[in-house]
Design a protein around this motif. Sequence first.
Motif, mmCIF file in Angstrom:
data_model
loop_
_atom_site.group_PDB
_atom_site.id
_atom_site.type_symbol
_atom_site.label_atom_id
_atom_site.label_comp_id
_atom_site.label_asym_id
_atom_site.label_seq_id
_atom_site.Cartn_x
_atom_site.Cartn_y
_atom_site.Cartn_z
ATOM 1 N N ASP A 3 5.146 -2.564 -5.488
ATOM 2 C CA ASP A 3 5.673 -2.702 -4.134
ATOM 3 C C ASP A 3 5.882 -4.175 -3.769
ATOM 4 O O ASP A 3 6.852 -4.528 -3.104
ATOM 5 N N PRO A 28 -7.255 -0.273 -6.613
ATOM 6 C CA PRO A 28 -6.132 -0.373 -7.551
ATOM 7 C C PRO A 28 -6.574 -0.969 -8.887
ATOM 8 O O PRO A 28 -7.521 -1.753 -8.935
ATOM 9 N N ASP A 79 0.833 -1.199 0.000
ATOM 10 C CA ASP A 79 0.000 0.000 0.000
ATOM 11 C C ASP A 79 0.868 1.249 0.000
ATOM 12 O O ASP A 79 1.578 1.516 0.957
ATOM 13 N N ASP A 127 -0.641 -2.421 -4.477
ATOM 14 C CA ASP A 127 0.340 -1.893 -5.414
ATOM 15 C C ASP A 127 1.258 -3.032 -5.845
ATOM 16 O O ASP A 127 2.087 -3.499 -5.059
#
Length: 155
Positions: A89, A120, A45, A86
Motif C-alpha cells: 500500500d 505485519p 493498513d 502493508d
Amino acid sequence: YQIIELLKQYGNNVQILTKNIPDDIDRLCSLLDKHDRYGITYTGDALEPTVLEPGAVDAGKRYLNLSLIKRATGCQTFMSCEPVMDAQDVYAAIQWFSQIDQFRIGKLNYPHLLPPDLRPEIDWSAFGHEAEKLCKKYGRGYLIKKDLRKEMDRT
C-alpha cells in the motif's frame, strides 16, 4: 483555527499533521499559504481504518482533502507513512499520490503492542530500500525516518 491565526499573525509558518479532515476546509485554506505544510498520516493498513486509527477518516478522504488544500493554498504537502502495516500500500501511494511533496517513510516500531494476528510480516530493510527506490523512480521528495534507516543500514 485560532492558534493558526495567532501563529500567522506573528509571522510564523505552520505545519499540520492529521489523521482526519478539517472541520472547515474553507477556513483552513484562508489561513495557509505556500510557506506552510499540510500532511496526513498513512499506515498502509488494509484493515478497516478504525482498527489502528480509531475515529480517523479513511486515507482516501484524507488524500482528497490534502489535494484540495494544496490546490487552494499552494502549501507544501507531506504524507507520514508510519506505522507501516502493508508495504504494498505504501509503494502504491508513492507511485500514485502525485500531490504529495514529501513522503516521510518509517516503520512499525512496537509490533509487540499489537495482537499477534495483526502484526505485519515486513522485511524492514527490503521495504526501506524499495520505498526509497520508488521515490527516486517517480521523482518524489522523501525522508527516511531514523528507525527505518537503521534497518536499511544493517544490510
